[in-house]
Design an enzyme around this catalytic site. Structure first.
Site, mmCIF file in Angstrom:
data_model
loop_
_atom_site.group_PDB
_atom_site.id
_atom_site.type_symbol
_atom_site.label_atom_id
_atom_site.label_comp_id
_atom_site.label_asym_id
_atom_site.label_seq_id
_atom_site.Cartn_x
_atom_site.Cartn_y
_atom_site.Cartn_z
ATOM 1 N N LYS A 5 17.158 -33.066 59.254
ATOM 2 C CA LYS A 5 16.165 -33.928 59.106
ATOM 3 C C LYS A 5 15.828 -34.698 60.542
ATOM 4 O O LYS A 5 16.586 -34.238 61.363
ATOM 5 C CB LYS A 5 16.442 -35.262 58.250
ATOM 6 C CG LYS A 5 16.478 -35.149 56.872
ATOM 7 C CD LYS A 5 15.155 -34.402 56.324
ATOM 8 C CE LYS A 5 15.110 -34.144 54.909
ATOM 9 N NZ LYS A 5 16.183 -33.326 54.118
HETATM 10 C C1 LIG Z 1 11.466 -34.812 49.763
HETATM 11 C C2 LIG Z 1 13.070 -34.927 49.920
HETATM 12 N N1 LIG Z 1 13.585 -36.058 49.280
HETATM 13 C C3 LIG Z 1 14.841 -36.225 49.079
HETATM 14 C C4 LIG Z 1 15.589 -35.528 49.907
HETATM 15 C C5 LIG Z 1 17.154 -35.798 49.920
HETATM 16 O O1 LIG Z 1 17.738 -36.167 50.838
HETATM 17 P P1 LIG Z 1 19.349 -35.850 51.018
HETATM 18 O O2 LIG Z 1 19.508 -34.146 51.387
HETATM 19 O O3 LIG Z 1 19.827 -36.662 52.163
HETATM 20 O O4 LIG Z 1 20.164 -36.156 49.803
HETATM 21 C C6 LIG Z 1 15.366 -34.490 50.749
HETATM 22 C C7 LIG Z 1 16.184 -33.678 51.305
HETATM 23 O O5 LIG Z 1 16.008 -32.611 51.670
HETATM 24 C C8 LIG Z 1 13.889 -34.483 50.688
HETATM 25 O O6 LIG Z 1 13.265 -33.000 51.436
#
Ligand SMILES: Cc1ncc(COP(=O)(O)O)c(C=O)c1O
Length: 378
Positions: A183
């Site tokens: 990210k």
């Molecule tokens: C649109 C979206 N929502 C939620 C998440 C969830 O984040 P995490 O990977 O930190 O759990 C991601 C992760 O790629 C995402 O792209």
């Protein structure tokens, strides 16, 4: 191989982890997490009433946000075209994700379609800031107000982005960020809920520590509760000091290093592809949008051919995302969402990360152009 994305970490992150190991003597949730939360809050504008609560993933942030606002069986409107995490977070809380269409020029929630899906059980709407674009957030909040809904912004892609000059997370109901490895900033794994709602703040703070009531303050001071009550389901979702230390360094690098490079790369792609036939760019300006991914639409059935061609040139691409309503667990495609399904055939994500070299982005642009200008690929 030119990678679609990767973590950009180095000596400063290593040093920060070493510092926590040497100094703190405690790798769980403590001072370092508190400092990361305070720095995130300051970065977002420092409004007194807003609180940043760090979790160990963006999915955990979304899960606890949904749990704080819904009861089992309640419905949450969400675009089908999002990462599986958005849907899983809703169903993990016992709520029902209601798959909606998106606007094809931004891949953000189609509010006319969402309005048609409102029932008596609808409690919240989860707009996803796809490819870091928050879309028309004013319209989202107007829609929520008209229908009496809470808003949980899935801002996993949108850390550091602005909407009409205001940072995402610095206003609005709830915003959830992800700090996973790829990210805009990373803490290794991690995430955060940002809100000004005292009830949600308390619920999320407790739920991240197995539901132990009001343990957060003690943890910050290197202590914990021994006599306590639990009134709600909780989880081991807190962030560790070790990861917070990495996140703090990344936050410090964001404005001067990561953001300008991501914006520059996206601008380079946009300029190069402005007039490329068979390729459509999404609306939204890099700058206010700090792109976590760079996704385009490849028209006229050429997406898979282009993808294969790029693979042969050792250029990695992705498809963000398989629509969730097509997954067995969420209906297996019983319902049709034509705009979403068409986009799914056209979406292609090209390499973008702050470590991408100029010659790598140039090679990607040249390869895309070469494939699309070759008449035999029609
Ligand atoms: C649109 C979206 N929502 C939620 C998440 C969830 O984040 P995490 O990977 O930190 O759990 C991601 C992760 O790629 C995402 O792209």
């Amino acid at each position: 191989m030119i990678h679609i994305s990767r973590s950009v970490v180095g000596a400063a992150e290593l040093e920060a982890m070493g510092r926590v190991m040497r100094q703190d003597g405690y790798l769980g949730m403590g001072q370092e997490v508190r400092a990361f939360e305070a720095e995130l809050k300051a970065y977002l504008g420092g409004q007194e009433d807003r609180t940043v609560i760090c979790l160990n993933s963006g999915t955990a942030a979304l899960h606890l946000a949904v749990q704080a606002l819904t009861s089992p069986g309640d419905e949450v409107l969400v675009q089908s075209l999002t990462f599986i995490a958005s849907f899983q977070a809703i169903s993990a809380a016992g709520a029902v994700p209601v798959a909606c269409e998106v606007y094809p020029d931004t891949v953000t929630l189609d509010l006319e379609d969402a309005a048609r899906r409102i029932t008596l059980r609808t409690k919240a709407v989860m707009p996803v800031h796809y490819a870091s674009n928050p879309g028309d957030l004013e319209a989202i909040y107007g829609f929520a107000e008209r229908h009496g809904l809470r808003v949980i912004e899935d801002a996993a892609h949108a850390f550091g982005c602005t909407y009409k000059g205001r940072k995402i997370g610095s206003f609005g109901d709830l915003a959830c960020f992800s700090f996973d490895g790829l990210k805009n900033i990373t803490s290794g794994e991690g995430g955060a809920v940002v809100t000004a709602d005292p009830g949600v703040i308390q619920a999320v703070q407790d739920a991240r520590l197995l539901g132990v009531q009001r343990d957060t303050e003690k943890r910050y001071q290197g202590a914990r509760s021994w006599e306590f009550d639990v009134q709600h389901q909780g989880y081991r979702y807190h962030l560790s000091n070790l990861f917070a230390a990495v996140g703090r360094v990344q936050l410090g690098r964001f404005e001067g290093e990561f953001k300008p490079r991501r914006v520059e790369l996206a601008q380079k792609y946009r300029t190069a592809f402005a007039d490329t036939s068979d390729l459509l760019l999404f609306h939204g300006d890099p700058g206010p949008i700090v792109p976590h991914i760079f996704t385009v639409r490849v028209l006229n059935g050429k997406r898979d051919g282009l993808r294969q061609f790029l693979r042969q040139r050792e250029i990695e691409t992705g498809i963000h995302y398989k629509p969730n309503h097509l997954l067995s667990f969420y209906g297996g495609g019983k319902e049709s969402l034509p705009v979403t399904e068409k986009l799914y055939e056209e979406l292609l994500t090209l390499p973008l990360h702050p470590g991408l070299k100029d010659e790598e982005v140039d090679a990607t642009i040249a390869a895309v152009r070469e494939f699309l200008s070759d008449a035999s690929n029609c």
